[in-house]
Scaffold this motif. Structure first.
Motif, mmCIF file in Angstrom:
data_model
loop_
_atom_site.group_PDB
_atom_site.id
_atom_site.type_symbol
_atom_site.label_atom_id
_atom_site.label_comp_id
_atom_site.label_asym_id
_atom_site.label_seq_id
_atom_site.Cartn_x
_atom_site.Cartn_y
_atom_site.Cartn_z
ATOM 1 N N LEU A 170 0.831 -1.174 0.253
ATOM 2 C CA LEU A 170 0.138 -0.043 -0.056
ATOM 3 C C LEU A 170 1.264 0.872 -0.024
ATOM 4 N N THR A 171 0.567 1.859 -1.041
ATOM 5 C CA THR A 171 1.162 2.706 -1.183
ATOM 6 C C THR A 171 0.951 4.562 -0.968
ATOM 7 N N PHE A 172 0.376 5.750 -0.202
ATOM 8 C CA PHE A 172 0.047 6.291 0.431
ATOM 9 C C PHE A 172 0.409 7.996 -0.023
ATOM 10 N N LYS A 226 -0.491 -1.021 15.253
ATOM 11 C CA LYS A 226 -2.225 -1.181 15.381
ATOM 12 C C LYS A 226 -2.123 -2.036 14.332
ATOM 13 N N PHE A 227 -1.812 -2.511 13.260
ATOM 14 C CA PHE A 227 -2.190 -3.408 11.989
ATOM 15 C C PHE A 227 -0.566 -4.428 11.511
ATOM 16 N N ASN A 228 0.075 -4.668 12.443
ATOM 17 C CA ASN A 228 2.359 -5.155 12.423
ATOM 18 C C ASN A 228 2.380 -5.518 10.813
ATOM 19 N N ILE A 238 -6.423 -0.906 6.591
ATOM 20 C CA ILE A 238 -5.416 0.581 6.512
ATOM 21 C C ILE A 238 -5.583 1.599 6.096
ATOM 22 N N TYR A 239 -5.751 1.547 4.869
ATOM 23 C CA TYR A 239 -5.587 3.110 5.080
ATOM 24 C C TYR A 239 -6.977 3.213 4.667
#
Length: 97
Positions: free
Chosen positions: A6-8, A35-37, A73-74
């Motif tokens: 995931l890139t943001f 939070k998301f490991n 996640i995003y």
């Protein structure tokens, strides 16, 4: 096995220096780790004081579940970090043999 990335792109409107930028990016990366490991890092615009590109990576056995999790996640991060403007995101998946 699959790798999901995931890139943001984000904009830090209140940041006026690289030091202020690091002060906003670091808690966001720590949040993603805890939070998301996931593995998370700043990967672009390292010398810009008001914009950045962050990336998160996951490894799993099911392509669809990786895509779903990275999307969650995003969206969850976008909701919880109001001081950061989220401009764009992309999810990529790759098969590893």
């Amino acid at each position: 096995m699959f790798v999901g990335i995931l890139t943001f792109h984000i904009l830090l409107e209140s940041s006026r220096s690289l030091k202020e930028k690091r002060g906003q990016i670091k808690p966001l990366l720590n949040y993603l780790h805890k939070k998301f490991n996931v593995s998370a890092a700043e990967i672009d615009y390292l010398d810009s004081w008001n914009k950045s590109v962050l990336a998160c990576a996951l490894i799993g056995n099911e392509r669809h579940s990786l895509e779903t999790r990275l999307g969650e996640i995003y969206h969850y991060t976008e909701i919880n970090f109001r001081n950061v403007q989220f401009l764009d995101y992309k999810i990529r998946k790759k098969t590893i043999k």
